[in-house]
Design a protein around this motif. Structure first.
Motif, PDB file in Angstrom:
ATOM      1  N   VAL A 489       0.856  -1.183   0.000  1.00  0.00           N
ATOM      2  CA  VAL A 489       0.000   0.000   0.000  1.00  0.00           C
ATOM      3  C   VAL A 489       0.891   1.231   0.000  1.00  0.00           C
ATOM      4  O   VAL A 489       1.639   1.475   0.955  1.00  0.00           O
ATOM      5  CB  VAL A 489      -0.920   0.019   1.237  1.00  0.00           C
ATOM      6  CG1 VAL A 489      -1.767   1.289   1.247  1.00  0.00           C
ATOM      7  CG2 VAL A 489      -1.808  -1.221   1.261  1.00  0.00           C
ATOM      8  N   GLY A 490       0.820   2.009  -1.082  1.00  0.00           N
ATOM      9  CA  GLY A 490       1.563   3.251  -1.171  1.00  0.00           C
ATOM     10  C   GLY A 490       0.730   4.430  -0.726  1.00  0.00           C
ATOM     11  O   GLY A 490      -0.500   4.408  -0.789  1.00  0.00           O
ATOM     12  N   GLY A 491       1.407   5.479  -0.244  1.00  0.00           N
ATOM     13  CA  GLY A 491       0.705   6.683   0.185  1.00  0.00           C
ATOM     14  C   GLY A 491       0.059   6.587   1.545  1.00  0.00           C
ATOM     15  O   GLY A 491      -0.734   7.461   1.916  1.00  0.00           O
ATOM     16  N   GLY A 499       5.072  10.953  23.886  1.00  0.00           N
ATOM     17  CA  GLY A 499       5.011  12.229  24.592  1.00  0.00           C
ATOM     18  C   GLY A 499       4.819  13.370  23.620  1.00  0.00           C
ATOM     19  O   GLY A 499       3.913  13.356  22.781  1.00  0.00           O
ATOM     20  N   GLN A 500       5.706  14.398  23.680  1.00  0.00           N
ATOM     21  CA  GLN A 500       5.616  15.540  22.790  1.00  0.00           C
ATOM     22  C   GLN A 500       6.328  15.318  21.460  1.00  0.00           C
ATOM     23  O   GLN A 500       6.246  16.148  20.562  1.00  0.00           O
ATOM     24  CB  GLN A 500       6.205  16.784  23.468  1.00  0.00           C
ATOM     25  CG  GLN A 500       5.422  17.257  24.690  1.00  0.00           C
ATOM     26  CD  GLN A 500       5.986  18.543  25.257  1.00  0.00           C
ATOM     27  OE1 GLN A 500       7.067  18.968  24.874  1.00  0.00           O
ATOM     28  NE2 GLN A 500       5.255  19.148  26.178  1.00  0.00           N
ATOM     29  N   VAL A 501       7.019  14.209  21.323  1.00  0.00           N
ATOM     30  CA  VAL A 501       7.737  13.916  20.085  1.00  0.00           C
ATOM     31  C   VAL A 501       6.780  13.255  19.096  1.00  0.00           C
ATOM     32  O   VAL A 501       6.170  12.220  19.401  1.00  0.00           O
ATOM     33  CB  VAL A 501       8.949  13.004  20.352  1.00  0.00           C
ATOM     34  CG1 VAL A 501       9.645  12.657  19.034  1.00  0.00           C
ATOM     35  CG2 VAL A 501       9.897  13.681  21.318  1.00  0.00           C
ATOM     36  N   VAL A 502       6.654  13.860  17.908  1.00  0.00           N
ATOM     37  CA  VAL A 502       5.812  13.309  16.853  1.00  0.00           C
ATOM     38  C   VAL A 502       6.604  13.335  15.551  1.00  0.00           C
ATOM     39  O   VAL A 502       7.068  14.397  15.117  1.00  0.00           O
ATOM     40  CB  VAL A 502       4.501  14.104  16.687  1.00  0.00           C
ATOM     41  CG1 VAL A 502       3.678  13.517  15.537  1.00  0.00           C
ATOM     42  CG2 VAL A 502       3.698  14.094  17.976  1.00  0.00           C
ATOM     43  N   VAL A 503       6.779  12.160  14.947  1.00  0.00           N
ATOM     44  CA  VAL A 503       7.485  12.046  13.666  1.00  0.00           C
ATOM     45  C   VAL A 503       6.562  11.318  12.698  1.00  0.00           C
ATOM     46  O   VAL A 503       5.961  10.300  13.059  1.00  0.00           O
ATOM     47  CB  VAL A 503       8.815  11.281  13.825  1.00  0.00           C
ATOM     48  CG1 VAL A 503       9.510  11.139  12.480  1.00  0.00           C
ATOM     49  CG2 VAL A 503       9.712  11.994  14.832  1.00  0.00           C
ATOM     50  N   GLU A 504       6.442  11.837  11.494  1.00  0.00           N
ATOM     51  CA  GLU A 504       5.529  11.217  10.545  1.00  0.00           C
ATOM     52  C   GLU A 504       6.145  11.164   9.155  1.00  0.00           C
ATOM     53  O   GLU A 504       7.053  11.941   8.817  1.00  0.00           O
ATOM     54  CB  GLU A 504       4.207  11.976  10.497  1.00  0.00           C
ATOM     55  CG  GLU A 504       4.309  13.432  10.137  1.00  0.00           C
ATOM     56  CD  GLU A 504       2.971  14.132  10.205  1.00  0.00           C
ATOM     57  OE1 GLU A 504       2.154  13.925   9.285  1.00  0.00           O
ATOM     58  OE2 GLU A 504       2.762  14.881  11.168  1.00  0.00           O
ATOM     59  N   THR A 505       5.638  10.217   8.356  1.00  0.00           N
ATOM     60  CA  THR A 505       6.079  10.057   6.972  1.00  0.00           C
ATOM     61  C   THR A 505       4.962   9.377   6.207  1.00  0.00           C
ATOM     62  O   THR A 505       3.879   9.120   6.761  1.00  0.00           O
ATOM     63  CB  THR A 505       7.381   9.241   6.893  1.00  0.00           C
ATOM     64  OG1 THR A 505       7.829   9.229   5.529  1.00  0.00           O
ATOM     65  CG2 THR A 505       7.166   7.813   7.357  1.00  0.00           C
ATOM     66  N   VAL A 506       5.202   9.099   4.931  1.00  0.00           N
ATOM     67  CA  VAL A 506       4.245   8.361   4.105  1.00  0.00           C
ATOM     68  C   VAL A 506       4.992   7.244   3.389  1.00  0.00           C
ATOM     69  O   VAL A 506       6.195   7.356   3.106  1.00  0.00           O
ATOM     70  CB  VAL A 506       3.541   9.274   3.081  1.00  0.00           C
ATOM     71  CG1 VAL A 506       2.646  10.281   3.774  1.00  0.00           C
ATOM     72  CG2 VAL A 506       4.567  10.004   2.211  1.00  0.00           C
ATOM     73  N   THR A 507       4.279   6.155   3.083  1.00  0.00           N
ATOM     74  CA  THR A 507       4.908   5.037   2.369  1.00  0.00           C
ATOM     75  C   THR A 507       5.121   5.399   0.912  1.00  0.00           C
ATOM     76  O   THR A 507       4.367   6.193   0.325  1.00  0.00           O
ATOM     77  CB  THR A 507       4.038   3.782   2.471  1.00  0.00           C
ATOM     78  OG1 THR A 507       2.743   4.061   1.922  1.00  0.00           O
ATOM     79  CG2 THR A 507       3.866   3.347   3.914  1.00  0.00           C
ATOM     80  N   LEU A 508       6.162   4.815   0.330  1.00  0.00           N
ATOM     81  CA  LEU A 508       6.519   5.118  -1.055  1.00  0.00           C
ATOM     82  C   LEU A 508       5.464   4.574  -2.014  1.00  0.00           C
ATOM     83  O   LEU A 508       4.849   3.529  -1.777  1.00  0.00           O
ATOM     84  CB  LEU A 508       7.871   4.513  -1.392  1.00  0.00           C
ATOM     85  CG  LEU A 508       9.075   5.037  -0.574  1.00  0.00           C
ATOM     86  CD1 LEU A 508      10.342   4.330  -1.018  1.00  0.00           C
ATOM     87  CD2 LEU A 508       9.192   6.544  -0.708  1.00  0.00           C
ATOM     88  N   THR A 509       5.285   5.305  -3.112  1.00  0.00           N
ATOM     89  CA  THR A 509       4.360   4.868  -4.157  1.00  0.00           C
ATOM     90  C   THR A 509       5.097   4.269  -5.355  1.00  0.00           C
ATOM     91  O   THR A 509       4.460   3.857  -6.323  1.00  0.00           O
ATOM     92  CB  THR A 509       3.499   6.049  -4.624  1.00  0.00           C
ATOM     93  OG1 THR A 509       4.361   7.114  -5.064  1.00  0.00           O
ATOM     94  CG2 THR A 509       2.620   6.559  -3.490  1.00  0.00           C
ATOM     95  N   GLY A 514       5.190   0.842  -0.774  1.00  0.00           N
ATOM     96  CA  GLY A 514       4.734   0.512   0.578  1.00  0.00           C
ATOM     97  C   GLY A 514       5.790   0.622   1.648  1.00  0.00           C
ATOM     98  O   GLY A 514       5.475   0.472   2.834  1.00  0.00           O
ATOM     99  N   SER A 515       7.059   0.901   1.310  1.00  0.00           N
ATOM    100  CA  SER A 515       8.105   0.981   2.324  1.00  0.00           C
ATOM    101  C   SER A 515       8.109   2.365   2.964  1.00  0.00           C
ATOM    102  O   SER A 515       7.673   3.353   2.389  1.00  0.00           O
ATOM    103  CB  SER A 515       9.468   0.685   1.707  1.00  0.00           C
ATOM    104  OG  SER A 515       9.766   1.648   0.701  1.00  0.00           O
ATOM    105  N   PHE A 516       8.648   2.454   4.185  1.00  0.00           N
ATOM    106  CA  PHE A 516       8.720   3.720   4.909  1.00  0.00           C
ATOM    107  C   PHE A 516       9.914   3.698   5.852  1.00  0.00           C
ATOM    108  O   PHE A 516      10.424   2.626   6.226  1.00  0.00           O
ATOM    109  CB  PHE A 516       7.441   3.975   5.707  1.00  0.00           C
ATOM    110  CG  PHE A 516       7.263   3.025   6.868  1.00  0.00           C
ATOM    111  CD1 PHE A 516       7.751   3.343   8.135  1.00  0.00           C
ATOM    112  CD2 PHE A 516       6.610   1.815   6.704  1.00  0.00           C
ATOM    113  CE1 PHE A 516       7.594   2.481   9.205  1.00  0.00           C
ATOM    114  CE2 PHE A 516       6.435   0.938   7.778  1.00  0.00           C
ATOM    115  CZ  PHE A 516       6.938   1.271   9.026  1.00  0.00           C
ATOM    116  N   THR A 517      10.362   4.903   6.246  1.00  0.00           N
ATOM    117  CA  THR A 517      11.426   5.051   7.237  1.00  0.00           C
ATOM    118  C   THR A 517      11.119   6.270   8.095  1.00  0.00           C
ATOM    119  O   THR A 517      10.896   7.370   7.567  1.00  0.00           O
ATOM    120  CB  THR A 517      12.807   5.225   6.577  1.00  0.00           C
ATOM    121  OG1 THR A 517      13.089   4.083   5.759  1.00  0.00           O
ATOM    122  CG2 THR A 517      13.892   5.368   7.637  1.00  0.00           C
ATOM    123  N   LEU A 518      11.106   6.082   9.414  1.00  0.00           N
ATOM    124  CA  LEU A 518      10.922   7.162  10.382  1.00  0.00           C
ATOM    125  C   LEU A 518      12.277   7.455  10.998  1.00  0.00           C
ATOM    126  O   LEU A 518      12.861   6.609  11.683  1.00  0.00           O
ATOM    127  CB  LEU A 518       9.910   6.755  11.465  1.00  0.00           C
ATOM    128  CG  LEU A 518       8.474   6.519  11.005  1.00  0.00           C
ATOM    129  CD1 LEU A 518       7.690   5.771  12.061  1.00  0.00           C
ATOM    130  CD2 LEU A 518       7.788   7.849  10.701  1.00  0.00           C
TER     131      LEU A 518
END
Length: 839
Positions: A489-491, A499-509, A514-518
């Protein structure tokens, strides 16, 4: 004819359709047509799939009724009735009651008039509160200001408003008044407190500004300084005035004519200027700010003044042709000249010709500059920087600017950069001259560290201090892939938070899809990773990172966000159509009716959230209800509650009801008592059951029971000799036991007085004969004796019947007088007075 409605109680949210399932059965021996109506509801609220069905003998039909209540209808219970009338027999009517529960939808609006007040120690406002919901609102107003330096008093302190009602609350804002200086801006917001008030983090109900004037303004001090100069020049002014007095009358007339001509010209203009004032920091219309129009002849005095409306617009008409400049000013905003100049010489003039309308002008005003100060904490804050951003999910950028496709930052923020300042070695920072009011994201970042984000809501001209931000080491990462039942699944959005730390990304299309790296995750730490994608149910993982760990190979499998369940209902020896199937998980409820064909008894409900556990209820008026608990996994498969992973089947059985009770009868004195030998007839169409109330033993006198009755509408008739019969219509549901205990009217009776020559006759025998048997060998049906006052009475006489009353000296003695034949109707209290001849 039988009528069944499911459900008998339903929750109907205004504006949302509510489904009722109706089953009509033709119990007659002929083809019949029927008309369906919903009583107790406006016809515009009701939609009936087939309002005029025609049925063969013994045939049933399922009809769906959609009930949509209008917005604003009061909360509480409402009763409506589903009526079915036989077209061929106007007297054949069946009615089923349905209870509609309208949930409470509290909604209250508050408007402050005026929004800005300039005063000394105390400022007066009027808050208009209106209940736009559908339930009574019990609440009170409270005020909050960032400095907590103002005291607020409300009159009245609390209120109760019915739906549609409004009230006015007087607000007095008081604060310590400065002795000297510029006016102080004291912004505040109004909120509601009460059982149904919005949550504390909801937007305020209204906001206002108290502009507090000092005791001595700078202008007043300057005026005091000028008093001496005025005194010095008093003589000169006197001499000058004397010269003016000496002017001729012609000069004075000429001056008056010139002034009148100018005034007439200003009042007879035909041009118009229109525009809108918007806030620089939010893009929202600026309401209740002052718009001043200056002419070229006298740029120091405004020609016209007007306040903007709720949408920020203004319109000034009846203007003479010429050149004008426009200024906008208001509490909390810096004075601005059209279109966005700080001084009048830099303003863009507006040229008006005769009869011209110049519209579409936009004046952008900025709030009084705000200042933010605070401290960044961490192991090594030197060299870090603070970025002030306008977020994309709140005005003015919400819905206008979006992140770039595939954009993902370690800060969790992708807003528009407003200001960037360095962090001192001691961790302190200061951001001055920020446009206000506005909402900002404060992002602190440094190479090799995890960035932190904090959102602040800055009031107009606010000087906020004490802001605390953290700079955390971010040397960890999480990598993996996201897939569904059909493959990668891409996108998909992947968000890690701790806590207050928030890191986000999206999976590759693209490869690898479908891969991702945080990246930039502070370690050690435990993170909650949430993966969401359109068309899929969200997935949540809890992952723990050791110091400097780079976790790889995380596989996330997404299930469906919606699914369906279906099945087959069977009824041994009967028709399985028309069974109402209700599927609910407590938050979502769906309903359907089993089909009459392809195949009969089949059903399906779609749009169900998964994974979840649902309660499936099968019901029909003539059948015993069945309830199943069915669990669906993330792929829509049934994991429990049914033997098949794809089918939820049910077998229903008929449910008979019972009608029982105790029949009582009243007497002529008004008392009641159980009575036996009453014929009870229960009928529905061609079906009829007859029982008799018990006469023994004493504890059971008057009792009757009619059981094994199929669900439907019955006419129950109670009849007893000498008493008028009584009938009642009873609607019997499946497995229902109805108690029906009527009180019959008093039985028929014959009474009267026996006299002779006007004198009452005591001790005379009075005999009662059936008229048809009088003069035969048959004896009397009842015998009594007159009382001391000459009266007699025969109670509980069979009726209707014909009787003859005879008076004798003794029961077997000489006949003194005989009445004419008397007709007695059921429950009639007949009076027959007899007079014995004197000879």
């Amino acid at each position: 004819m039988r009528l069944a409605v499911e459900p008998r109680r339903a929750v109907a949210t205004p504006g949302t359709p509510t489904m009722l399932g109706v089953v009509v059965t033709n119990g007659s021996d002929v083809i019949s047509g029927y008309v369906l109506r919903v009583l107790g509801a406006d016809p515009s609220w009701v939609e009936i799939e087939d309002p005029s069905p025609r049925l063969f003998p013994g045939e049933s039909v399922s009809v769906g009724i959609v009930l949509t209540l209008p917005e604003g209808i009061p909360a509480g219970e409402r009763r409506v009735s589903v009526q079915v009338r036989d077209v061929t027999d106007q007297a054949a009517i069946a009615i089923e009651d349905v209870t509609i529960d309208v949930p409470a939808l509290p909604r209250t609006t508050v408007s402050l008039e005026p929004a800005t007040v300039t005063a000394g120690k105390v400022a007066g406002f009027a808050a208009v509160v209106r209940n736009d919901g559908n339930t009574v609102q019990h609440a009170r107003l409270v005020a909050r200001d960032p400095e907590a330096a103002t005291t607020y008093t409300f009159d009245p302190d609390g209120f109760s408003l019915a739906p549609g009602q409004s009230t006015s609350v007087a607000l007095a804002a008081s604060a310590k008044r400065p002795f000297v200086g510029d006016p102080l801006l004291r912004p505040f917001e109004l909120r509601l407190e009460g059982p149904s008030a919005p949550p504390t983090d909801a937007p305020p109900a209204a906001s206002g500004v108290f502009v507090q004037k000092p005791l001595l303004s700078r202008g007043m001090l300057g005026l005091l300084g000028l008093l001496l100069a005025i005194s010095v020049f008093a003589l000169i002014i006197t001499i000058a005035l004397s010269s003016v007095v000496g002017r001729s009358a012609a000069d004075r007339d000429l001056a008056i004519q010139v002034a009148q001509a100018r005034q007439a010209a200003a009042q007879t203009g035909t041009s118009t200027v229109e525009g809108t004032v918007i806030q620089l920091s939010t893009g929202a219309p600026a309401q209740d700010v002052t718009v001043l129009l200056f002419g070229a002849e006298d740029p120091s005095q405004p020609v016209k003044t007007q306040a903007t409306g709720t949408d920020g617009t203004f319109a000034m008409s009846d203007l003479p042709a010429g050149e004008y400049t426009i200024q906008v000013t208001g509490a909390g905003f810096a004075p601005t000249w059209y279109p966005s100049a700080a001084a009048q010489p830099d303003a863009q003039p507006v040229e008006l010709t005769t009869g011209q309308t110049v519209g579409g002008l936009t004046v952008v005003v900025g709030g009084v500059p705000a200042t933010l100060t605070g401290t960044v904490t961490g192991a090594d804050v030197g060299g870090a920087q603070l970025t002030v951003e306008l977020p994309l999910d709140v005005p003015p950028l919400a819905g206008v600017v979006g992140p770039e496709p595939g954009e993902a930052t370690a800060t969790g923020s992708t807003g528009a950069v407003v200001r960037t300042v360095p962090i001192g070695a001691d961790g302190t920072f200061e951001v001055a001259d920020l446009p206000s009011p506005a909402v900002y994201d404060l992002v602190v970042s440094k190479a090799g560290f995890a960035s932190a984000v904090q959102r602040v809501d800055v009031a107009a001209g606010e000087d906020r201090s004490g802001i605390q931000l953290s700079l955390l080491t971010g040397d960890g990462s999480i990598a993996g892939s996201v897939s569904g039942a059909a493959g990668p699944v891409g996108g998909a959005a992947v968000v890690a938070s701790a806590g207050q730390v928030v890191v986000e990304t999206v999976t590759l299309t693209e490869d690898p899809v479908g891969s991702f790296t945080l990246r930039g995750l502070p370690t050690p730490g435990t993170y909650t990773v949430v993966v969401t994608a359109e068309g899929f149910a969200p997935a949540t993982l809890n992952l723990t990172l050791t110091p400097a760990q780079e976790l790889t190979g995380v596989a996330v499998l997404l299930g469906q966000d919606q699914s369906s369940i279906s099945g087959l209902v069977t009824v041994p020896g009967g028709d399985p159509s028309g069974v109402v199937v209700t599927v609910t998980d407590g938050a979502v409820t769906a309903q359907t009716v089993t089909r009459s064909s392809a195949p009969a008894g089949s059903w399906e409900v779609t749009g169900l959230r998964v994974p979840s556990t649902y309660t499936v209820t099968f019901s029909r008026a003539d059948l015993e209800s069945q309830v199943l608990s069915v669990s669906l996994d993330g792929f829509g498969n049934v994991t429990s509650g049914a033997p098949s992973a794809t089918q939820v089947n049910a077998t229903l059985r008929a449910a008979d009801g019972t009608i029982s009770g105790t029949v009582r009868q009243s007497t002529t004195t008004g008392a009641t008592s159980p009575v036996g030998n009453v014929t009870v007839t229960v009928s529905s169409g061609t079906t009829q059951r007859v029982v008799t109330t018990a006469s023994t033993p004493a504890s059971q006198v008057g009792r009757y029971v009619v059981d094994t009755l199929p669900p439907g509408t019955y006419t129950v008739t109670f009849s007893r000799a000498g008493t008028r019969p009584t009938s009642t219509i009873v609607v019997l549901a499946a497995s229902q036991t109805r108690d029906l205990s009527p009180v019959l009217v008093a039985p028929a009776a014959i009474s009267g007085t026996v006299t002779q020559g006007g004198v009452v006759q005591d001790g005379r025998a009075v005999l009662l004969y059936l008229a048809a048997q009088y003069g035969t060998a048959a004896g009397p049906v009842a015998t009594t004796t007159t009382a001391a006052d000459g009266t007699y009475a025969f109670q509980d006489v069979s009726a209707p019947e014909h009787y003859i009353v005879e008076v004798r000296t003794t029961p077997s003695g000489t006949v003194l007088v005989t009445s004419t034949p008397q007709t007695v109707s059921a429950s009639q209290q007949l009076v027959v007075n007899l007079s014995v001849p004197t000879d």
